[in-house]
Scaffold this motif. Structure first.
Motif, short mmCIF file in Angstrom:
data_model
loop_
_atom_site.label_atom_id
_atom_site.label_comp_id
_atom_site.label_asym_id
_atom_site.label_seq_id
_atom_site.Cartn_x
_atom_site.Cartn_y
_atom_site.Cartn_z
N VAL A 1 5.57 -7.42 4.08
CA VAL A 1 5.68 -8.88 3.95
C VAL A 1 7.04 -9.38 3.48
O VAL A 1 7.33 -10.56 3.60
N SER A 2 7.88 -8.50 2.97
CA SER A 2 9.12 -8.96 2.34
C SER A 2 10.08 -9.64 3.30
O SER A 2 10.62 -10.70 2.99
N HIS B 1 19.21 -6.34 -4.91
CA HIS B 1 19.41 -4.99 -4.39
C HIS B 1 18.09 -4.54 -3.76
O HIS B 1 17.02 -4.71 -4.33
N MET B 2 18.20 -3.98 -2.58
CA MET B 2 17.04 -3.47 -1.86
C MET B 2 17.49 -2.25 -1.07
O MET B 2 18.69 -1.97 -0.99
N LYS B 3 16.54 -1.54 -0.49
CA LYS B 3 16.92 -0.37 0.29
C LYS B 3 17.80 -0.82 1.46
O LYS B 3 17.66 -1.94 1.97
N PRO B 4 18.73 0.05 1.88
CA PRO B 4 19.67 -0.34 2.93
C PRO B 4 19.01 -0.84 4.21
O PRO B 4 19.47 -1.82 4.81
N SER B 5 17.93 -0.20 4.64
CA SER B 5 17.29 -0.63 5.89
C SER B 5 16.75 -2.05 5.78
O SER B 5 16.84 -2.82 6.74
N MET B 6 16.22 -2.42 4.63
CA MET B 6 15.73 -3.80 4.45
C MET B 6 16.90 -4.77 4.41
O MET B 6 16.84 -5.86 4.99
N TYR C 1 4.75 -10.44 -6.14
CA TYR C 1 4.95 -10.83 -4.76
C TYR C 1 5.40 -12.28 -4.66
O TYR C 1 4.73 -13.13 -4.08
N THR C 2 6.56 -12.55 -5.23
CA THR C 2 7.17 -13.87 -5.13
C THR C 2 8.56 -13.73 -4.55
O THR C 2 9.26 -12.77 -4.81
N TRP C 3 8.97 -14.70 -3.76
CA TRP C 3 10.29 -14.72 -3.14
C TRP C 3 10.89 -16.09 -3.38
O TRP C 3 10.19 -17.10 -3.39
N ALA C 4 12.22 -16.13 -3.57
CA ALA C 4 12.88 -17.40 -3.86
C ALA C 4 14.26 -17.43 -3.22
O ALA C 4 14.88 -16.39 -2.99
N ALA C 5 14.72 -18.63 -2.96
CA ALA C 5 16.06 -18.81 -2.40
C ALA C 5 16.69 -20.05 -3.01
O ALA C 5 16.00 -21.03 -3.32
N SER C 6 18.00 -19.99 -3.17
CA SER C 6 18.79 -21.13 -3.62
C SER C 6 20.01 -21.23 -2.74
O SER C 6 20.50 -20.23 -2.22
N VAL C 7 20.51 -22.43 -2.61
CA VAL C 7 21.68 -22.68 -1.78
C VAL C 7 22.75 -23.31 -2.66
O VAL C 7 22.48 -24.25 -3.41
N VAL C 8 23.96 -22.77 -2.57
CA VAL C 8 25.09 -23.27 -3.35
C VAL C 8 26.22 -23.60 -2.40
O VAL C 8 26.58 -22.78 -1.54
N ASP D 1 3.73 -1.86 -15.57
CA ASP D 1 3.44 -0.55 -15.00
C ASP D 1 2.97 -0.74 -13.57
O ASP D 1 2.12 -1.58 -13.31
N VAL D 2 3.52 0.04 -12.68
CA VAL D 2 3.05 0.05 -11.30
C VAL D 2 2.13 1.26 -11.19
O VAL D 2 2.59 2.40 -11.18
N ALA D 3 0.86 1.00 -11.14
CA ALA D 3 -0.13 2.08 -11.14
C ALA D 3 -0.04 2.94 -9.89
O ALA D 3 -0.24 4.15 -9.95
N ASP D 4 0.28 2.33 -8.75
CA ASP D 4 0.37 3.07 -7.50
C ASP D 4 1.63 2.64 -6.75
O ASP D 4 1.59 1.73 -5.90
N PRO D 5 2.79 3.25 -7.05
CA PRO D 5 4.05 2.84 -6.42
C PRO D 5 4.02 2.90 -4.90
O PRO D 5 4.60 2.03 -4.23
N ALA D 6 3.38 3.89 -4.33
CA ALA D 6 3.33 4.01 -2.87
C ALA D 6 2.60 2.82 -2.26
O ALA D 6 3.01 2.27 -1.24
N GLN D 7 1.49 2.43 -2.88
CA GLN D 7 0.73 1.28 -2.37
C GLN D 7 1.55 0.00 -2.52
O GLN D 7 1.56 -0.84 -1.62
N MET D 8 2.25 -0.16 -3.64
CA MET D 8 3.07 -1.35 -3.84
C MET D 8 4.18 -1.40 -2.79
O MET D 8 4.44 -2.45 -2.20
N LYS D 9 4.86 -0.28 -2.55
CA LYS D 9 5.92 -0.22 -1.55
C LYS D 9 5.37 -0.58 -0.18
O LYS D 9 5.99 -1.36 0.55
N GLN D 10 4.23 -0.03 0.17
CA GLN D 10 3.64 -0.32 1.47
C GLN D 10 3.32 -1.82 1.60
O GLN D 10 3.56 -2.43 2.64
#
Length: 136
Positions: free
Chosen positions: A31-32, A61-66, A123-130, A17-26
């Protein structure tokens, strides 16, 4: 989290559950981009490559601007970056789904470097190279 830990150690509500979606988005907006780029650079460095070597990008998938900002920051040709505008976000499967689509469509070139980017709750980010192709 409403499940696990000392509150519900053996069960309970099993969904995030995301208790405060606006705060999470902000928080994510701030940082993304930098964290995706850092994850990409780290994976490429460990693979003996650089951003200039990336031939195709498969991300979540992310918002187009990102997506546009990320493609620009990574220096990837927008035509060589998958965007899942018809599926929405499916979590960690997104980059693999994008890779499968690109492969089935014949968009991947033999020997090119494909960068896969993912992110996760917490808040985790990952990358792989193929390296794409059949190099035996």
């Amino acid at each position: 989290m409403p499940s696990g830990g000392s509150v519900f150690p053996n069960g309970g509500y099993r969904f995030l559950d995301v208790a405060d979606p606006a705060q999470m988005k902000q928080g994510l907006d701030g940082v993304s981009l930098a964290n995706f780029v850092a994850a990409a650079r780290g994976a490429l460095e460990r693979s003996g490559a650089t951003l200039a070597d990336v031939g195709y990008l498969c991300g979540i998938h992310m918002k187009p601007s990102m997506h546009h900002a990320l493609v620009a920051e990574l220096g990837v040709d927008p035509a060589r970056a998958a965007y899942l505008d018809d599926t929405g976000h499916m979590s960690g499967v997104d980059p693999l789904f994008a890779l499968d689509r690109a492969a089935r469509a014949g968009e991947l070139r033999e020997g090119e470097l494909v960068l896969l980017l993912a992110a996760g709750t917490g808040y985790t980010w990952a990358a792989s190279v193929v390296r794409w192709g059949d190099d035996r």
